[in-house]
Design a protein around this motif. Structure first.
Motif, mmCIF file in Angstrom:
data_model
loop_
_atom_site.group_PDB
_atom_site.id
_atom_site.type_symbol
_atom_site.label_atom_id
_atom_site.label_comp_id
_atom_site.label_asym_id
_atom_site.label_seq_id
_atom_site.Cartn_x
_atom_site.Cartn_y
_atom_site.Cartn_z
ATOM 1 N N THR A 193 -42.874 -48.237 -33.232
ATOM 2 C CA THR A 193 -42.240 -46.923 -33.466
ATOM 3 C C THR A 193 -43.182 -46.059 -34.301
ATOM 4 O O THR A 193 -43.581 -46.439 -35.412
ATOM 5 C CB THR A 193 -40.903 -47.087 -34.202
ATOM 6 N N TRP A 194 -43.466 -44.905 -33.751
ATOM 7 C CA TRP A 194 -44.372 -43.985 -34.446
ATOM 8 C C TRP A 194 -43.545 -42.979 -35.234
ATOM 9 O O TRP A 194 -42.668 -42.316 -34.706
ATOM 10 C CB TRP A 194 -45.247 -43.265 -33.425
ATOM 11 N N GLU A 195 -43.859 -42.828 -36.494
ATOM 12 C CA GLU A 195 -43.103 -41.930 -37.355
ATOM 13 C C GLU A 195 -43.723 -40.536 -37.430
ATOM 14 O O GLU A 195 -43.463 -39.812 -38.391
ATOM 15 C CB GLU A 195 -42.987 -42.544 -38.752
ATOM 16 N N ARG A 196 -44.442 -40.174 -36.439
ATOM 17 C CA ARG A 196 -45.003 -38.835 -36.304
ATOM 18 C C ARG A 196 -45.897 -38.471 -37.491
ATOM 19 O O ARG A 196 -45.802 -37.374 -38.071
ATOM 20 C CB ARG A 196 -43.902 -37.806 -36.112
ATOM 21 N N VAL A 197 -46.789 -39.363 -37.857
ATOM 22 C CA VAL A 197 -47.737 -39.139 -38.952
ATOM 23 C C VAL A 197 -49.148 -39.319 -38.409
ATOM 24 O O VAL A 197 -49.364 -39.900 -37.344
ATOM 25 C CB VAL A 197 -47.495 -40.115 -40.121
ATOM 26 N N ARG A 198 -50.100 -38.782 -39.211
ATOM 27 C CA ARG A 198 -51.500 -38.983 -38.882
ATOM 28 C C ARG A 198 -52.046 -40.157 -39.687
ATOM 29 O O ARG A 198 -51.483 -40.553 -40.726
ATOM 30 C CB ARG A 198 -52.311 -37.735 -39.173
ATOM 31 N N SER A 199 -53.153 -40.721 -39.244
ATOM 32 C CA SER A 199 -53.805 -41.823 -39.971
ATOM 33 C C SER A 199 -55.320 -41.672 -39.838
ATOM 34 O O SER A 199 -55.820 -40.923 -38.986
ATOM 35 C CB SER A 199 -53.365 -43.195 -39.425
ATOM 36 N N ALA A 200 -56.048 -42.407 -40.707
ATOM 37 C CA ALA A 200 -57.514 -42.394 -40.688
ATOM 38 C C ALA A 200 -58.012 -43.821 -40.915
ATOM 39 O O ALA A 200 -57.300 -44.673 -41.479
ATOM 40 C CB ALA A 200 -58.041 -41.449 -41.762
ATOM 41 N N PRO A 201 -59.218 -44.104 -40.467
ATOM 42 C CA PRO A 201 -59.758 -45.451 -40.672
ATOM 43 C C PRO A 201 -59.721 -45.852 -42.137
ATOM 44 O O PRO A 201 -59.877 -45.028 -43.041
ATOM 45 C CB PRO A 201 -61.196 -45.330 -40.147
ATOM 46 N N GLU A 202 -59.503 -47.146 -42.372
ATOM 47 C CA GLU A 202 -59.395 -47.745 -43.702
ATOM 48 C C GLU A 202 -58.230 -47.154 -44.484
ATOM 49 O O GLU A 202 -58.217 -47.168 -45.725
ATOM 50 C CB GLU A 202 -60.704 -47.599 -44.482
ATOM 51 N N CYS A 203 -57.261 -46.617 -43.731
ATOM 52 C CA CYS A 203 -56.013 -46.090 -44.292
ATOM 53 C C CYS A 203 -56.270 -44.971 -45.317
ATOM 54 O O CYS A 203 -55.603 -44.857 -46.357
ATOM 55 C CB CYS A 203 -55.202 -47.204 -44.948
ATOM 56 N N ALA A 204 -57.262 -44.142 -44.997
ATOM 57 C CA ALA A 204 -57.540 -42.991 -45.874
ATOM 58 C C ALA A 204 -56.374 -42.001 -45.812
ATOM 59 O O ALA A 204 -55.706 -41.863 -44.798
ATOM 60 C CB ALA A 204 -58.832 -42.316 -45.443
ATOM 61 N N GLU A 205 -56.159 -41.324 -46.928
ATOM 62 C CA GLU A 205 -55.026 -40.378 -47.007
ATOM 63 C C GLU A 205 -55.293 -39.140 -46.157
ATOM 64 O O GLU A 205 -56.389 -38.577 -46.188
ATOM 65 C CB GLU A 205 -54.798 -39.976 -48.456
ATOM 66 N N VAL A 206 -54.242 -38.743 -45.391
ATOM 67 C CA VAL A 206 -54.321 -37.553 -44.531
ATOM 68 C C VAL A 206 -53.092 -36.692 -44.826
ATOM 69 O O VAL A 206 -51.964 -37.199 -44.775
ATOM 70 C CB VAL A 206 -54.368 -37.928 -43.047
ATOM 71 N N GLU A 207 -53.305 -35.381 -45.145
ATOM 72 C CA GLU A 207 -52.186 -34.507 -45.502
ATOM 73 C C GLU A 207 -51.550 -33.840 -44.280
ATOM 74 O O GLU A 207 -50.343 -33.594 -44.273
ATOM 75 C CB GLU A 207 -52.654 -33.436 -46.483
ATOM 76 N N ASN A 208 -52.307 -33.525 -43.261
ATOM 77 C CA ASN A 208 -51.751 -32.824 -42.100
ATOM 78 C C ASN A 208 -50.825 -33.736 -41.305
ATOM 79 O O ASN A 208 -51.003 -34.960 -41.244
ATOM 80 C CB ASN A 208 -52.863 -32.311 -41.204
ATOM 81 N N VAL A 209 -49.862 -33.109 -40.665
ATOM 82 C CA VAL A 209 -48.941 -33.843 -39.787
ATOM 83 C C VAL A 209 -49.051 -33.246 -38.379
ATOM 84 O O VAL A 209 -49.344 -32.059 -38.214
ATOM 85 C CB VAL A 209 -47.491 -33.736 -40.305
ATOM 86 N N PRO A 210 -48.767 -34.052 -37.383
ATOM 87 C CA PRO A 210 -48.857 -33.537 -36.005
ATOM 88 C C PRO A 210 -47.774 -32.468 -35.768
ATOM 89 O O PRO A 210 -46.625 -32.634 -36.157
ATOM 90 C CB PRO A 210 -48.625 -34.784 -35.151
ATOM 91 N N GLY A 211 -48.147 -31.383 -35.131
ATOM 92 C CA GLY A 211 -47.185 -30.325 -34.782
ATOM 93 C C GLY A 211 -46.725 -30.487 -33.348
ATOM 94 O O GLY A 211 -47.121 -31.436 -32.644
ATOM 95 N N PRO A 212 -45.892 -29.564 -32.890
ATOM 96 C CA PRO A 212 -45.412 -29.607 -31.506
ATOM 97 C C PRO A 212 -46.583 -29.490 -30.534
ATOM 98 O O PRO A 212 -47.600 -28.857 -30.807
ATOM 99 C CB PRO A 212 -44.499 -28.398 -31.424
ATOM 100 N N GLY A 213 -46.454 -30.170 -29.381
ATOM 101 C CA GLY A 213 -47.508 -30.129 -28.376
ATOM 102 C C GLY A 213 -47.542 -31.419 -27.553
ATOM 103 O O GLY A 213 -46.716 -32.330 -27.679
#
Length: 234
Positions: A193-213
């Motif tokens: 289940t995807w919670e509609r979040v972004r991710s980066a390698p080595e679990c780096a912090e990402v502030e942006n979230v995916p928008g509609p599209g």
């Protein structure tokens, strides 16, 4: 009175007389006997010495006689019979032909019969819905196949164009391997289940979230990759 220089007696030496013919005859007979005895002794000594060199007490055979008894010879009418040897000769035994190594009669799994597919539980998701992604491993062959379906082999990947949005491996903890046998025509499915979040390698912090599209979902299991599935976020 005797004359000066004389001895008490005197003897006049007259001329010596020759032996009589009888005496000559006796002397010649004696010499002949002695010569015969000497020759006989030499002959006997020679025979004895020759016997020692031959190592045979028997006297040497006369000239013209056979020197040794001939051994048995094969006649033309009958073949010679071979004399058996005291030690039996080794007879070569036939070499055993190695039997072929039995091959396994069990069928072998063809890796190409394992397929990985990905799917979503919907095509469009409202703002309050979280997409559920599935990874399915199927055995399309005719024999059972062992497959590693552990979380260490899985990846759920979401992209949008060239933008990498999310990967289940970025912040994964406790990944492990799990090998199962999938029977012909059967499959194994894992869901995420995807919670509609972004991710980066080595679990780096990402502030942006995916928008509609529109987004693309793709799943992987080891070296196998599924086809892309398109879905929409509102």
């Amino acid at each position: 009175m005797s004359s000066a220089g004389g001895t008490g007696s005197s003897r006049v030496n007259g001329p010596r007389r020759k032996p009589s013919p009888r005496v000559y005859k006796r002397r010649r007979q004696l010499v002949a006997v002695l010569a015969l005895l000497l020759v006989g002794g030499l002959v006997w000594a020679g025979i004895a010495v020759a016997g020692l060199f031959r190592g045979d007490p028997d006297p040497a055979p006369a000239a013209g006689s056979a020197s040794a008894a001939p051994g048995p010879t094969a006649s033309a009418s009958s073949p010679a019979t071979p004399t058996p040897s005291a030690t039996p000769s080794a007879t070569a035994s036939p070499t055993a032909t190695p039997s072929p190594t039995p091959t396994s009669t069990e069928p072998v799994c063809n890796p190409a019969s394992i397929e990985v597919t990905g799917s979503t539980d919907a095509e469009t998701y409202a703002p309050e819905q979280n997409p559920v992604f599935s990874l399915t491993v199927s055995n399309t062959g005719e024999v059972p196949c062992p497959v590693n379906v552990g979380t260490a082999q899985m990846e759920f990947l979401i992209t949008s164009g060239d933008d990498r949005i999310f990967s289940s491996r970025d912040c994964q903890e406790g990944a492990e391997d799990l090998e199962v046998t999938i029977e012909p025509g059967e499959s194994e499915t894992a869901r995420f289940t995807w919670e509609r979040v972004r991710s980066a390698p080595e679990c780096a912090e990402v502030e942006n979230v995916p928008g509609p599209g529109q987004y693309v979902f793709q799943t992987r299991l080891g070296e196998r990759t599924s086809d892309e599935t398109v879905f929409t976020l509102e």
